[in-house]
Motif scaffolding. Structure first.
Motif: not given
Length: 912
Positions: A741-753
RNA sequence: AGGCCCGUAGCUCAGUUGGUUAGAGCGCUUCCCUGACACGGAAGAGGUCGAUGGUUCGAGUCCAUUCGGGCCUACCA
């Protein structure tokens, strides 16, 4: 209650306390009846000759990291400590000490000498144990072993007796490696070779009853006193007519035969070789073939003996000088040429080894080696009773050596060690080998027995270590549970000495491999690439360094450099950076607790924010949504955990260290904490509470993640966070699991942005030399709806992280690309409005450079993509990726070109 | 004699099966002692991967040769 936390991490204040605690609480005592998969590892026993050096530190760090990591993941873990009596080294140390006191150890007698060595062992062994405890190794101290203890000595006798009964141990008179300084025989492995510039002396031997001379070439003229023949090649036309005649041995006035043997190399020297069976391995073999006399011309300490006639009493090198002079005087020295050869030195004393005929005990190796070769050769994942050797090239090395293995000289003329369990009957010379001291000769019944005075090579007992320490030959609970051991970690320089022999003995006696995997790590070298050496003063003292930088820093430093296959060059610079990392973590914790004090004044208790049950459910949501940055942090944490597990699973300690470093410093400190600072103080109590809960949960998990690498610091901080009742130590806590439940590709992408935008804005600020505290206004524009929404939703954080008074999101057409400094990427444009003028020159230089870089990338991609062969053969994924990147780069380049044009226009305008 | 390893930014080193502008730490430059941290923060500069040739659509990454450094094994006097 206000918390007192030092401003900087002071390991000296903290480490001794935990080191003591871990030992006192006996936290790492293994229980063979406990559940869970087994992870067992025995220490490569340090020699009782002094203190731990950096090499041990590396070895023990790697072992302890893996032991802690397994334990935290629920393995039934045994890390078994102990020491090696190290026969020859230890004896040398004590002999030297006695000598300094003016005592000749031989005059002391064997018993008294042994007593003195035991005394030294207590001292030195104590030092090592103290050091191991100091550095926090998670050994099971109740299972400490010593190779020369009564228990392990019994195992040695058992093994010796069995091998003797099986015909694998024999006694023989052979030419062996003899150290005239240590006064003992050495095994082949204990002889180190060194290239040295020497000479080749050409000596004329008169041929009896002719006027001819036969010239031989030798590197060691002094051995001629023991010559038994001169040999030439049977096909050598130059000498054929001399075969069967006699040569007159100069200086000794003896006749020796001239013989023919195929072993002689016609190309080397003169093609005629003097034969000295008692002082050269080749000559020894040749002597056996031709039944030549074996004339030993030296004493055990390499003085010329009575056989050397007038040279008796001279040292071998003095004798050489004298002999060369005498030959010259007699006109029998034809010439001296230069010659480089690898000479054998005693590994310990560096004395030139003297080949010498001697009666010794040997162990037959071929039969023992065969299954040990197979066990390594046949390895494949999941296969039982096979051994994985890492790195791969060491495996090849092992197999090469094993396939060419030769018999092992196991006796040593020393007093410190396992005395050979063989007794000689004085009546009929019969040898009785026994497990218990026999009372009478096995054949004639005579009680007139005398035990062999020699001891066994130290490695003979070390070879039994993985099973002797676990109680073999009894089938003890330990043996049943922990043997075969899971892993052996040791330095590659004892692959043959120790690892190979353990495998042979382990398989032979237990029928099982002694360990399933062996990882051979590198050596720690000095700045100039040499092995560290205490005697040369080039070694760094781990205790002093641990004291100065902290054990955690040392461990982390070593781990971060421990890439398989490369030797490590340790420097204080690197230690400094590891110490800084420890300090960074310390200060992150300090931040937490200092601010927590303020928050608690609002009435919320630490327990409610950071209790174990609270942490277990993180990350928490505000108003039904997990804040972006929290989702991102947990996603990053999950990734990092996976990276660390993967790295440690494959002995890539440096990758594990790097991953944790990047997470803790980069993600957690630089971005996460900075991002959530205002949340933690938010007037909105719900938001603040969630922020705190998530922060503590992540922090606690990060501590556990880091614990195997930095045990002291993490133990200290872990105790500041509320833990479950009865939880004693982070070392017994659970290693974090990368929760799905910690995995979150969107969050990784958004914060990188967002990070990219923040960095762009900060970059502009730096270029404009805006004061760090000065808030400026900025504009942001993008044609991507989702990015616009993302920026809008996180505007507050973005403004703060980039120190902006205001971030306006403006439509593309209204974005003013004409003035102010700006940054453009394919997806967005951002600019800062600031009264200071832009340095157009610098800006143009930067743009041009950037454009040039893009241009190069674009051209190469266009070329590739335009190539039909590429399009038809490259995988779809690569092509798609390339196309996407190319489009991006083109967009970006267009923007930059336009910007450059605008600037040029502007400056022209200004110029006219 | 045989075998192995290394040669990537000023330094020390990563870079797993060849694939999209080659990474880290330290050092360096500029700015900042901002209430966790100057053992700190922010922004930067800097390598074409020892050399040559080859395989491949594509090589730091595979092959060959070569130069430089290191290690191991080996009874050529």
């Amino acid at each position: 209650m206000a918390r007192e936390i030092a401003k900087a991490y002071e390991p000296q204040q903290i480490e001794p306390r935990w080191a003591e605690f871990w030992v006192k609480e006996a936290l790492f005592k293994a229980d063979p009846s406990a559940p869970g998969p087994v992870f067992s590892i025995v220490i490569p026993p340090p020699n009782v000759t002094g203190s731990l050096h950096i090499g041990h530190m590396l070895n023990h760090t790697e072992i302890d990291i893996l032991a802690r990591w397994h334990r935290m993941r629920g393995y039934n873990t045994l890390y078994l400590p102990g020491m090696d009596h190290a026969g020859i080294s230890t004896q040398r140390v004590v002999v030297r000490q006695l000598k300094e006191q003016g005592i000749d150890y031989r005059k002391l007698g064997r018993e008294e000498f042994e007593r003195r060595v035991w005394k030294w062992k207590e001292e030195s062994g104590g030092t090592i144990l103290r050091q191991m405890r100091q550095i926090g190794e998670t050994c099971d101290w109740s299972r400490e072993r010593f190779t020369l203890s009564p228990e392990l000595s019994r195992v040695v006798r058992e093994v010796f007796a069995r091998l003797y009964e099986e015909g694998l141990i024999y006694r023989a008179t052979q030419l062996v490696n003899w150290c005239p300084d240590c006064l003992t025989v050495l095994s082949d492995l204990e002889v180190v070779h060194e290239e040295r510039q020497g000479n080749l002396w050409h000596i004329k031997y008169p041929v009896v009853e002719t006027k001819e001379f036969l010239t031989v070439a030798t590197t060691r003229p002094e051995t001629m006193l023991g010559d038994a023949a001169v040999a030439v090649h049977p096909e050598d036309e130059r000498y054929k007519h001399l075969v069967g005649k006699k040569a007159w041995l100069p200086l000794m006035n003896r006749e020796i035969p001239i013989i023919a043997d195929e072993m002689v190399d016609r190309e080397f020297g003169t093609g005629a070789v003097k034969v000295t069976p008692a002082h050269d391995p080749n000559d020894f073999a040749l002597g056996k073939r031709h039944k030549l006399a074996e004339i030993d011309v030296m004493t055990d300490d390499a003085q010329m003996n009575a056989n050397a006639d007038t040279y008796a009493g001279l040292g071998r090198f003095e004798a050489r000088k004298k002999i060369v002079e005498d030959l010259k005087a007699q006109g029998l020295l034809e010439k001296i040429t230069e010659h480089t050869s690898a000479i054998g030195l005693c590994e310990r004393s560096k004395t030139v080894v003297e080949p010498r005929i001697s009666t010794q005990w040997f162990c037959k190796m071929k039969d023992l080696a065969a299954p040990a070769i197979k066990a390594v050769e046949a390895y494949e994942p999941g296969k039982e009773n096979a051994i994985l050797v890492i790195p791969e090239n060491r495996r090849t090395e092992y197999l090469n050596w094993m396939n060419n293995i030769r018999d092992w000289t196991i006796s040593r003329q020393l007093w410190w060690g396992h005395r050979i369990p063989a007794w000689y009957c004085k009546e009929n010379q019969h040898i009785t080998v026994a497990r218990e001291t026999p009372l009478k000769c096995a054949t004639c019944g005579s009680a007139n027995l005398e035990q062999d005075s020699d001891v066994l090579d130290t490695w003979f007992s070390s070879a039994l270590w993985p099973f002797s320490t676990l109680g073999w030959p009894e089938k003890t609970a330990d043996y049943k549970k922990y043997y075969p051991t899971s892993l052996l970690i040791t330095a590659y320089d004892i692959l043959f000495f120790w690892v190979a022999r353990m495998i042979m003995m382990g398989i032979h006696f237990t029928g099982q491999v002694p360990f399933r995997t062996v990882y051979l790590h590198s050596l720690v070298r000095t700045g100039s690439g040499e092995k560290m050496s205490k005697s040369k003063g080039t070694g760094l003292d781990p205790v002093a360094l641990n004291q100065q930088y902290g054990t955690d820093a040392m461990r982390f430093c070593l781990a971060s450099m421990a890439a398989p296959g490369t030797d490590i060059v340790l420097s204080e610079d690197k230690l400094t950076s590891a110490r800084n990392f420890a300090n960074k973590i310390w200060n992150a914790a300090r931040f937490l607790f200092v601010n927590l004090d303020k928050f608690e004044q609002g009435g919320t208790k630490l327990e409610e924010l950071a209790g174990p049950e609270v942490r277990a459910k993180a990350p928490y949501a505000v108003g039904g949504r997990i804040p972006l940055v929290d989702a991102w942090l947990f996603a990053r944490l999950a990734t990092t955990i996976e990276m660390v597990n993967e790295a440690l699973d494959t002995y890539r300690f440096h990758e594990a260290a790097q991953a944790v470093y990047q997470f803790f410093w980069g993600d957690f400190c630089d971005w996460y904490i900075e991002w959530v600072k205002p949340e933690l103080q938010s007037a909105d109590r719900e938001r603040a509470t969630v922020a705190w809960k998530n922060l503590f949960a992540a922090f606690d998990a990060a501590l556990r993640l880091l614990h195997p690498l930095m045990p002291f610091l993490t133990e200290e901080l872990w105790h500041q966070v509320p833990q479950a009742k009865g939880a004693k130590s982070i070392a017994l806590g659970k290693f974090p699991v990368a929760e799905a439940r910690w995995k979150n590709a969107d969050a990784l992408h958004d914060v990188a942005q967002i990070q990219e935008v923040v960095t762009a804005l900060r970059s502009i600020r730096a270029e404009l030399r805006v004061d760090a505290k000065k808030k400026v206004a900025a504009e942001f524009s993008t044609s991507d709806r989702s990015i616009a929404n993302l920026i809008q939703a996180n505007r507050e954080a973005l403004e703060r992280l980039a120190v902006l008074s205001e971030l306006r999101i403006v439509p593309k057409e209204r974005f003013d690309a004409q003035s102010g400094a700006l940054r453009s990427t394919a997806t967005f444009d951002a600019r800062v409005t600031y009264s200071e003028t832009v340095d157009a020159g610098a800006e143009k230089t930067r743009l041009k450079k950037e454009i040039k870089g893009l241009q190069k990338a674009i051209i190469s991609k266009e070329k590739q993509l335009g190539d039909e062969t590429f399009r038809s053969r490259a995988p779809e994924k690569i092509i798609k990726g390339l196309e996407a990147t190319l489009a991006q780069q083109k967009t970006e380049q267009d923007k930059l070109l336009k910007r450059l044009g605008d600037l040029d226009g502007g400056s022209q305008a200004a110029g006219t």
